[in-house]
Design a protein around this motif. Structure first.
Motif, PDB file in Angstrom:
ATOM      1  N   GLU A 175       4.477   5.764   8.082  1.00  0.00           N
ATOM      2  CA  GLU A 175       3.482   6.607   8.516  1.00  0.00           C
ATOM      3  C   GLU A 175       2.606   5.864   9.813  1.00  0.00           C
ATOM      4  OE1 GLU A 175       0.675   7.023   5.392  1.00  0.00           O
ATOM      5  OE2 GLU A 175       2.188   8.423   4.340  1.00  0.00           O
ATOM      6  N   CYS A 195       8.968  -0.688  -2.004  1.00  0.00           N
ATOM      7  CA  CYS A 195       9.406   0.293  -0.914  1.00  0.00           C
ATOM      8  C   CYS A 195      10.144  -0.489   0.254  1.00  0.00           C
ATOM      9  CB  CYS A 195       8.229   0.688  -0.218  1.00  0.00           C
ATOM     10  SG  CYS A 195       8.426   1.940   1.045  1.00  0.00           S
ATOM     11  N   LYS A 216       0.781  -1.372   0.075  1.00  0.00           N
ATOM     12  CA  LYS A 216      -0.144   0.136  -0.015  1.00  0.00           C
ATOM     13  C   LYS A 216       0.876   1.443  -0.129  1.00  0.00           C
ATOM     14  CE  LYS A 216      -4.005  -2.294   2.190  1.00  0.00           C
ATOM     15  NZ  LYS A 216      -4.966  -2.080   3.284  1.00  0.00           N
ATOM     16  N   CYS A 217       2.213   1.259   0.162  1.00  0.00           N
ATOM     17  CA  CYS A 217       3.101   2.377  -0.045  1.00  0.00           C
ATOM     18  C   CYS A 217       3.053   2.705  -1.372  1.00  0.00           C
ATOM     19  CB  CYS A 217       4.461   2.117   0.392  1.00  0.00           C
ATOM     20  SG  CYS A 217       4.710   1.166   1.957  1.00  0.00           S
ATOM     21  N   SER A 218       3.349   4.314  -1.485  1.00  0.00           N
ATOM     22  CA  SER A 218       3.602   4.877  -2.893  1.00  0.00           C
ATOM     23  C   SER A 218       4.318   4.155  -3.874  1.00  0.00           C
ATOM     24  CB  SER A 218       3.922   6.311  -2.560  1.00  0.00           C
ATOM     25  OG  SER A 218       3.153   7.191  -2.016  1.00  0.00           O
ATOM     26  N   TYR A 219       5.349   3.351  -3.241  1.00  0.00           N
ATOM     27  CA  TYR A 219       6.317   2.523  -4.258  1.00  0.00           C
ATOM     28  C   TYR A 219       6.035   1.131  -4.332  1.00  0.00           C
ATOM     29  CZ  TYR A 219       9.385   6.512  -4.728  1.00  0.00           C
ATOM     30  OH  TYR A 219       9.699   7.933  -5.032  1.00  0.00           O
ATOM     31  N   GLY A 220       4.916   0.771  -3.619  1.00  0.00           N
ATOM     32  CA  GLY A 220       4.390  -0.756  -3.788  1.00  0.00           C
ATOM     33  C   GLY A 220       5.081  -1.631  -3.015  1.00  0.00           C
ATOM     34  N   GLY A 234       5.503   8.668   1.226  1.00  0.00           N
ATOM     35  CA  GLY A 234       4.212   7.573   0.981  1.00  0.00           C
ATOM     36  C   GLY A 234       4.420   6.198   1.651  1.00  0.00           C
ATOM     37  N   CYS A 235       5.697   6.019   2.424  1.00  0.00           N
ATOM     38  CA  CYS A 235       5.385   4.777   2.962  1.00  0.00           C
ATOM     39  C   CYS A 235       4.588   4.584   4.191  1.00  0.00           C
ATOM     40  CB  CYS A 235       7.052   4.529   3.513  1.00  0.00           C
ATOM     41  SG  CYS A 235       7.201   2.930   4.481  1.00  0.00           S
ATOM     42  N   LYS A 236       3.755   3.520   4.042  1.00  0.00           N
ATOM     43  CA  LYS A 236       2.596   3.442   4.966  1.00  0.00           C
ATOM     44  C   LYS A 236       3.381   2.905   6.236  1.00  0.00           C
ATOM     45  CE  LYS A 236      -0.637   4.940   2.360  1.00  0.00           C
ATOM     46  NZ  LYS A 236      -1.227   6.411   2.501  1.00  0.00           N
ATOM     47  N   GLU A 251      11.448   6.163   1.632  1.00  0.00           N
ATOM     48  CA  GLU A 251      10.590   6.661   0.737  1.00  0.00           C
ATOM     49  C   GLU A 251       9.373   7.317   1.155  1.00  0.00           C
ATOM     50  OE1 GLU A 251      12.286   2.756  -0.226  1.00  0.00           O
ATOM     51  OE2 GLU A 251      11.400   3.701   1.403  1.00  0.00           O
TER      52      GLU A 251
END
Length: 305
Positions: free
Chosen positions: A273, A261, A254-258, A268-270, A266
């Motif tokens: 977060e 990641c 689910k991260c921006s880099y899928g 957008g790293c879930k 990175e």
């Protein structure tokens, strides 16, 4: 004839049949379905016996293993169990949450539920860091039992939990696994050991995994294993470690880099977060990074402190 493996080392195994216990060797020292393991059989395995020799292995429901550094292959500790009981202490030897993280990851990888058994809790000094980690394990869905084999504290609840189950005890040397077993099976002849005062860690009293029946608990069985000072999980792809840590797995991909990641830098790293939001504990995140590096060969000798 079918038989249950009780214990064994090298190529000599104690088996339980309807007629009692007997010792057998593997016919020809080769057994199908055990390729890739450091040891061919473990307590809990069901084998086929013919003329005093082991000729086959029934398909395992599961297997709990550790990575054997010497043999560079997984070493099976128990087979066909219902739950992994990770035994630790708040003090003496010191609490090692990253050791627990590795046990829990391996249990999840094997598809076996796990629980934490905090022995010697009567000696706990109510360290806030220890209690915070224990509460976090409970928060993510890991059962935690605070017990004392010496005083009997919490043992009634623990006995109820393992009633009717086939369990395996895993933990560092000195945490009191053998003492716990003695409380469950009072008539058992078993040696318990004291801590090494110089290093504040245990001496091995159990030399090989052994399957034991627990009386009065609806057919409960338990496998006691030797104390482990360093626990290395089986080799899995570093990118898959996220799948075997309970609160991390729902965020996989689910991260921006899928899936590519690294969960370290990175945007957008879930995972990062979730750490910042308190959904993932900072220590668990540190364990995750170390295990991932270990699987990638970056960290060969992990620090469990």
């Amino acid at each position: 004839m079918k038989a249950l493996v009780v214990r064994g080392s090298r190529n000599l195994f104690t088996l339980r049949t309807d007629e009692g216990e007997t010792e057998c060797r593997i016919k020809g020292k080769i057994l199908k379905a055990v390729e890739g393991y450091y040891n061919p059989l473990a307590p809990g395995d069901i084998v086929e016996v013919e003329e005093g020799q082991i000729i086959g292995l029934e398909k395992r429901r599961n297997g709990f293993a550790r990575f054997n550094q010497k043999g560079q292959s997984p070493q099976l500790l128990a087979a066909n169990v219902d739950i992994v009981l990770c035994v630790t202490t708040p003090v003496s030897p010191p609490f090692r949450p990253r050791f627990l993280d590795r046990i829990l990851l391996q249990a999840d990888y094997a598809g076996i539920p796990a629980a934490l058994v905090i022995n010697k809790y009567d000696l706990a000094d109510e360290d806030p860091d220890t209690e915070e980690r224990l509460e976090d394990f409970i928060r993510i869905g890991i059962p935690v039992f605070r017990v004392s084999a010496r005083t009997g504290m919490g043992l009634e609840e623990f006995r109820d939990f393992i009633k009717g189950k086939f369990s395996v005890l895993v933990g560092q040397s000195g945490v009191g696994k053998s003492s716990l077993v003695k409380t469950l099976i009072p008539d058992l002849e078993i040696r318990t050991g004291a801590l090494n005062e110089k290093y504040n860690r245990g001496n091995h009293t159990t030399t090989q995994p052994v399957l034991l029946d627990v009386p009065g608990l609806a057919g409960a069985r338990i496998i006691d294993t030797p104390g482990i000072r360093r626990f290395a999980p089986e080799r899995i792809p570093p990118e898959d470690v996220i799948l075997y840590m309970k609160e991390f797995a729902p965020l996989a991909g689910k991260c921006s880099y899928g899936l590519s990641c690294s969960h370290e830098t990175e945007p957008g790293c879930k995972i990062m977060e979730a750490v910042h939001a308190g959904v993932i504990h900072e220590d668990r995140y540190e364990s995750f990074l170390r295990i991932k590096d270990e699987m990638a060969g970056v960290e060969a000798y992990p620090d469990y402190d």
